[in-house]
Write a protein that holds these residues in place. Structure first.
Motif, PDB file in Angstrom:
ATOM      1  N   ARG A  60      10.018  23.257 -10.240  1.00 53.80           N
ATOM      2  CA  ARG A  60       8.867  23.966  -9.897  1.00 53.80           C
ATOM      3  C   ARG A  60       8.259  24.947 -10.877  1.00 53.80           C
ATOM      4  O   ARG A  60       7.283  25.115 -10.751  1.00 53.80           O
ATOM      5  CB  ARG A  60       9.104  24.854  -8.539  1.00 53.80           C
ATOM      6  N   ARG A  73       4.202  25.486 -11.107  1.00 51.03           N
ATOM      7  CA  ARG A  73       3.451  24.111 -10.722  1.00 51.03           C
ATOM      8  C   ARG A  73       2.577  24.206  -9.646  1.00 51.03           C
ATOM      9  O   ARG A  73       3.239  24.813  -8.424  1.00 51.03           O
ATOM     10  CB  ARG A  73       4.257  22.994 -10.867  1.00 51.03           C
ATOM     11  N   GLY A  74       1.551  23.338  -9.584  1.00 53.45           N
ATOM     12  CA  GLY A  74       0.759  23.176  -8.257  1.00 53.45           C
ATOM     13  C   GLY A  74      -0.177  24.037  -8.109  1.00 53.45           C
ATOM     14  O   GLY A  74      -0.714  24.775  -9.292  1.00 53.45           O
TER      15      GLY A  74
END
Length: 80
Positions: A60, A73-74
């Motif tokens: 992540r 992330r994201g």
């Protein structure tokens, strides 16, 4: 036995060649589109120095190779 005139044979040959070219063009475009989608999924932008890299990691947290900042992330863009 199949009887064809020279004109019919030429027409069938040209038609088959055109179908094959269209099929391989479609396969090429499909493959290129899938490669671009995979590349976009792996692309990560550092929120500090704005460096964009492709990272294969699944974690992540992504650490920028340029400035060393830890980025999540994201689509999470929360401040804090």
């Amino acid at each position: 036995m199949i009887e064809l005139t020279l004109t019919e044979l030429a027409a069938w040959s040209i038609g088959a060649a055109m179908v094959l070219v269209a099929f391989f063009a479609w396969i090429s475009r499909w493959s290129n589109r899938n490669a671009e989608r995979r590349s976009l999924r792996r692309r990560v932008a550092c929120r500090l120095c704005l460096l964009v890299v492709e990272d294969e990691g699944r974690g992540r947290i992504f650490h920028c190779p340029h400035c060393g900042a830890a980025n999540e992330r994201g689509p999470n863009r929360s401040l804090g």
